[in-house]
Design an enzyme around this catalytic site. Structure first.
Site, PDB file in Angstrom:
ATOM      1  N   ASN A 274      -3.223   6.439  -2.000  1.00 41.52           N
ATOM      2  CA  ASN A 274      -3.216   6.407  -0.527  1.00 41.52           C
ATOM      3  C   ASN A 274      -2.647   7.690   0.062  1.00 41.52           C
ATOM      4  O   ASN A 274      -3.032   8.108   1.155  1.00 41.52           O
ATOM      5  CB  ASN A 274      -2.418   5.209  -0.008  1.00 41.52           C
ATOM      6  CG  ASN A 274      -3.255   3.942  -0.015  1.00 41.52           C
ATOM      7  OD1 ASN A 274      -4.482   4.001  -0.091  1.00 41.52           O
ATOM      8  ND2 ASN A 274      -2.601   2.799   0.044  1.00 41.52           N
TER       9      ASN A 274
ATOM     10  N   SER B 262       0.824  -1.215   0.000  1.00 32.88           N
ATOM     11  CA  SER B 262       0.000   0.000   0.000  1.00 32.88           C
ATOM     12  C   SER B 262       0.848   1.251   0.000  1.00 32.88           C
ATOM     13  O   SER B 262       0.381   2.320  -0.361  1.00 32.88           O
ATOM     14  CB  SER B 262      -0.856   0.067   1.257  1.00 32.88           C
ATOM     15  OG  SER B 262      -1.657  -1.040   1.384  1.00 32.88           O
TER      16      SER B 262
ATOM     17  N   HIS C 271      -0.109  -2.097  -7.337  1.00 32.31           N
ATOM     18  CA  HIS C 271      -0.987  -1.845  -6.183  1.00 32.31           C
ATOM     19  C   HIS C 271      -2.464  -1.880  -6.586  1.00 32.31           C
ATOM     20  O   HIS C 271      -2.951  -0.995  -7.281  1.00 32.31           O
ATOM     21  CB  HIS C 271      -0.614  -0.475  -5.572  1.00 32.31           C
ATOM     22  CG  HIS C 271      -1.401  -0.123  -4.364  1.00 32.31           C
ATOM     23  ND1 HIS C 271      -1.736   1.160  -4.030  1.00 32.31           N
ATOM     24  CD2 HIS C 271      -1.942  -0.910  -3.385  1.00 32.31           C
ATOM     25  CE1 HIS C 271      -2.438   1.165  -2.913  1.00 32.31           C
ATOM     26  NE2 HIS C 271      -2.578  -0.074  -2.516  1.00 32.31           N
TER      27      HIS C 271
ATOM     28  N   GLU D 110      -2.137   0.806  -9.504  1.00 35.69           N
ATOM     29  CA  GLU D 110      -1.000   1.715  -9.569  1.00 35.69           C
ATOM     30  C   GLU D 110       0.227   0.883  -9.925  1.00 35.69           C
ATOM     31  O   GLU D 110       0.499  -0.130  -9.260  1.00 35.69           O
ATOM     32  CB  GLU D 110      -0.763   2.391  -8.214  1.00 35.69           C
ATOM     33  CG  GLU D 110      -1.819   3.415  -7.844  1.00 35.69           C
ATOM     34  CD  GLU D 110      -1.548   4.079  -6.485  1.00 35.69           C
ATOM     35  OE1 GLU D 110      -1.998   5.202  -6.300  1.00 35.69           O
ATOM     36  OE2 GLU D 110      -0.906   3.455  -5.614  1.00 35.69           O
TER      37      GLU D 110
HETATM   38  N1  3HC Z   1     -15.675  -9.969 -11.219  1.00 41.06           N
HETATM   39  C1  3HC Z   1     -15.523  -8.970 -12.087  1.00 41.06           C
HETATM   40  N2  3HC Z   1     -16.142  -7.787 -12.008  1.00 41.06           N
HETATM   41  C2  3HC Z   1     -16.948  -7.602 -10.987  1.00 41.06           C
HETATM   42  C3  3HC Z   1     -17.173  -8.599 -10.027  1.00 41.06           C
HETATM   43  C4  3HC Z   1     -16.503  -9.831 -10.193  1.00 41.06           C
HETATM   44  N3  3HC Z   1     -16.673 -10.847  -9.360  1.00 41.06           N
HETATM   45  N4  3HC Z   1     -18.029  -8.119  -9.121  1.00 41.06           N
HETATM   46  C5  3HC Z   1     -18.321  -6.870  -9.473  1.00 41.06           C
HETATM   47  N5  3HC Z   1     -17.664  -6.546 -10.595  1.00 41.06           N
HETATM   48  C6  3HC Z   1     -17.721  -5.256 -11.335  1.00 41.06           C
HETATM   49  C7  3HC Z   1     -18.858  -5.299 -12.311  1.00 41.06           C
HETATM   50  O1  3HC Z   1     -18.609  -4.450 -13.406  1.00 41.06           O
HETATM   51  C8  3HC Z   1     -19.998  -4.771 -11.449  1.00 41.06           C
HETATM   52  O2  3HC Z   1     -21.071  -4.334 -12.146  1.00 41.06           O
HETATM   53  P1  3HC Z   1     -22.134  -5.457 -12.695  1.00 41.06           P
HETATM   54  O3  3HC Z   1     -22.429  -6.362 -11.548  1.00 41.06           O
HETATM   55  O4  3HC Z   1     -23.326  -4.652 -13.112  1.00 41.06           O
HETATM   56  O5  3HC Z   1     -21.477  -6.184 -13.809  1.00 41.06           O
HETATM   57  C9  3HC Z   1     -19.286  -3.625 -10.739  1.00 41.06           C
HETATM   58  O6  3HC Z   1     -17.999  -4.175 -10.444  1.00 41.06           O
HETATM   59  C10 3HC Z   1     -19.950  -3.108  -9.473  1.00 41.06           C
HETATM   60  O7  3HC Z   1     -20.025  -4.176  -8.523  1.00 41.06           O
HETATM   61  P2  3HC Z   1     -20.959  -4.124  -7.232  1.00 41.06           P
HETATM   62  O8  3HC Z   1     -22.392  -4.019  -7.662  1.00 41.06           O
HETATM   63  O9  3HC Z   1     -20.599  -5.257  -6.352  1.00 41.06           O
HETATM   64  O10 3HC Z   1     -20.509  -2.737  -6.557  1.00 41.06           O
HETATM   65  P3  3HC Z   1     -21.391  -1.693  -5.762  1.00 41.06           P
HETATM   66  O11 3HC Z   1     -22.096  -0.822  -6.736  1.00 41.06           O
HETATM   67  O12 3HC Z   1     -22.189  -2.351  -4.698  1.00 41.06           O
HETATM   68  O13 3HC Z   1     -20.254  -0.792  -5.073  1.00 41.06           O
HETATM   69  C11 3HC Z   1     -18.122  -0.595  -4.090  1.00 41.06           C
HETATM   70  C12 3HC Z   1     -19.438  -1.334  -4.075  1.00 41.06           C
HETATM   71  C13 3HC Z   1     -17.468  -0.785  -5.429  1.00 41.06           C
HETATM   72  C14 3HC Z   1     -17.245  -1.182  -3.008  1.00 41.06           C
HETATM   73  C15 3HC Z   1     -18.359   0.944  -3.882  1.00 41.06           C
HETATM   74  O14 3HC Z   1     -19.039   1.155  -2.682  1.00 41.06           O
HETATM   75  C16 3HC Z   1     -17.054   1.724  -3.833  1.00 41.06           C
HETATM   76  O15 3HC Z   1     -16.516   2.091  -4.861  1.00 41.06           O
HETATM   77  N6  3HC Z   1     -16.564   1.998  -2.614  1.00 41.06           N
HETATM   78  C17 3HC Z   1     -15.274   2.671  -2.428  1.00 41.06           C
HETATM   79  C18 3HC Z   1     -14.217   1.614  -2.245  1.00 41.06           C
HETATM   80  C19 3HC Z   1     -12.831   2.182  -2.222  1.00 41.06           C
HETATM   81  O16 3HC Z   1     -12.598   3.370  -2.094  1.00 41.06           O
HETATM   82  N7  3HC Z   1     -11.837   1.289  -2.332  1.00 41.06           N
HETATM   83  C20 3HC Z   1     -10.439   1.671  -2.339  1.00 41.06           C
HETATM   84  C21 3HC Z   1      -9.920   1.906  -0.964  1.00 41.06           C
HETATM   85  S1  3HC Z   1      -8.206   2.355  -0.868  1.00 41.06           S
HETATM   86  C22 3HC Z   1      -7.354   0.899  -1.074  1.00 41.06           C
HETATM   87  O17 3HC Z   1      -7.907  -0.149  -1.268  1.00 41.06           O
HETATM   88  C23 3HC Z   1      -5.868   1.002  -0.982  1.00 41.06           C
HETATM   89  C24 3HC Z   1      -5.296   0.112   0.061  1.00 41.06           C
HETATM   90  O18 3HC Z   1      -3.903   0.086  -0.127  1.00 41.06           O
HETATM   91  C25 3HC Z   1      -5.562   0.601   1.462  1.00 41.06           C
END
Ligand code: 3HC
Length: 414
Positions: free
Chosen positions: A190, A119, A140, A152
């Site tokens: 991050n 991260s 990343h 990334e």
């Molecule tokens: N395989 C492939 N693609 C998939 C999938 C799978 N198993 N599951 C979902 N997807 C894709 C598809 O395109 C899906 O759309 P579809 O189902 O219509 O085909 C799309 O993703 C959306 O999926 P979801 O319906 O499950 O998503 P939600 O609309 O419920 O949103 C969320 C959930 C994406 C988690 C949203 O709330 C979000 O973006 N939250 C923010 C999360 C975030 O900021 N993460 C990064 C944090 S920082 C980090 O991780 C860095 C680390 O180092 C700390």
């Protein structure tokens, strides 16, 4: 170079998620851990993700089985002899990372690329544990790895161009968006995200607002983020956030305020969703109410209390850090915006409509003179962590005020 087989080291939430992404793109993957229980948890995690596809009618059970057959779970390195790339996702401790890089250097062919999903930690430092620093790189992924589109790509000091090109192409084969990021603590996303999350925790421990109030103000019905900061931290893991926060504090100092609540929660094993409780309570129904933990902290006299809450207080440090990344050329302007949209789902609520937009476009829309004014007001109220970065002053002085002036971080035509 083409990637035909992938190794994933470390079967935690990210390792499991990455293995699913690789198989979804049709490539075989071997997942190694030192703990059988972790491997089993990863297997269940991958199956659950695929089950979600079946439940949504996007895949049949037969198609899922074909994908699951591409994964091998193992406790040893035997299967790593013919992988083209390894993505390491072991705990975020440099000594552990260096140890596994040393092992990988011995068991993989000299051509194998060694990538780290760290991260924030230094890729160059990890590469030093190997005899192939030119083949070591950061890759990343964002959580949840199967949904978030960003990867990334972080070259270390000695990474060669062929490795960078291969990883960029491989990322696209995984149907993800690669963004090349210059190595720095926290890389790009991050580094921007953490001052925002940290300020949310500070506001909470100072009694400025409750976690629910802050999440509502920043979430889809408020500023527009897909999740408020506390829901997001519970998903990421409080331990992960505390680790990244401390690491960035060590490197960037007072741009991040020191918070106490992270440690208080980690000490109580409130690590977020994965442990049953974090800022919110999930399955650990007997967990101490968060308000009590905050009240105790305030009663200790060690934290300031009664500071005001505002959305700007959380968003402006995020925007300021984005401007600093332009200044330091950590990534180009379009990539910084794209990374925030693809990696953390940045969107802005405009009169009830959620518009996908990165921090630089958002600042250009707001007006860079307004950004500076807001930062200076916050600086007077809260201190130097809100000091506007030089590039903002330079742009304002040169008349590059954003959209209204035709140029800011970007060029705008009427
Ligand atoms: N395989 C492939 N693609 C998939 C999938 C799978 N198993 N599951 C979902 N997807 C894709 C598809 O395109 C899906 O759309 P579809 O189902 O219509 O085909 C799309 O993703 C959306 O999926 P979801 O319906 O499950 O998503 P939600 O609309 O419920 O949103 C969320 C959930 C994406 C988690 C949203 O709330 C979000 O973006 N939250 C923010 C999360 C975030 O900021 N993460 C990064 C944090 S920082 C980090 O991780 C860095 C680390 O180092 C700390």
């Amino acid at each position: 170079m083409w990637i035909f087989k992938v190794g994933v080291l470390g079967a935690g939430a990210m390792g499991g998620g990455i293995a699913q992404v690789v198989t979804y793109a049709g490539l075989p993957v071997v997942v190694k851990d030192i703990d059988e229980a972790q491997l089993q948890a990863a297997r269940e995690h991958v199956e659950k993700i695929y089950q979600g596809r079946v439940d949504k009618g996007k895949m049949t059970m037969g198609q899922v089985q074909e994908k699951l057959d591409l994964i091998e779970y193992t406790l040893d390195y035997d299967e790593f002899a013919d992988v083209d790339i390894v993505i390491e996702a072991v705990p975020e401790v440099m000594k552990v990372k260096q140890q596994v890089f040393k092992e990988l250097d011995e068991v993989c062919t000299p051509d194998t690329i060694l990538a780290s999903n760290t991260s924030a930690l230094s890729i160059t430092e990890m590469a030093q544990a190997t005899d192939r620093p030119h083949k070591v790189i950061g890759m990343h992924f964002f959580n949840p790895a199967h949904v978030m589109k960003l990867v990334e790509v972080i070259p270390g000091a000695e990474t060669d161009q062929d490795t960078i090109d291969t990883v960029e192409q491989f990322t696209q084969e995984l149907r993800k968006i690669p963004v090349i990021v210059q190595e720095c603590p926290g890389f790009l996303v991050n580094r921007l995200l953490m001052p925002y999350l940290n300020e949310a925790v500070l506001a909470l421990e100072q009694g400025s607002a409750t976690a629910q109030e802050i999440d509502e103000a920043l979430g889809t019905g408020g500023f527009g983020w897909p999740m408020g900061p506390f829901f997001l931290m519970d998903m990421l893991g409080i331990d992960v956030c505390a680790h990244v926060g401390n690491y960035l504090y060590d490197h960037y100092g007072e741009r991040l305020a020191q918070v106490r609540l992270f440690d208080e929660l980690v000490e109580r094993n409130r690590l977020g969703e994965k442990s049953g409780a974090g800022f919110y309570v999930y399955t650990a129904t007997k967990a101490e109410p968060l308000e009590d933990i905050v009240a105790k902290l305030q009663a200790s006299g060690e934290v300031e209390t009664g500071t005001p809450f505002s959305v700007d207080r959380l968003i402006m440090p995020f925007l300021n850090e984005a401007a600093m990344c332009v200044q330091e050329e950590i990534a180009n302007v379009n990539d910084i915006d794209m990374a925030c949209i693809a990696g953390i789902g940045m969107q802005v609520n405009k009169n009830g409509e959620l518009i996908r937009m990165g921090p630089l476009e958002y600042m250009d829309e707001m007006g860079l003179d307004v950004v500076v004014e807001k930062m200076e007001t916050l600086e007077k109220e809260f201190g130097s962590r809100f000091h506007p970065v030089d590039v903002l002053y330079q742009k304002v002085k040169s008349g590059a005020l954003g959209k209204k002036a035709g140029r800011g971080f970007m060029e705008w035509t009427a």
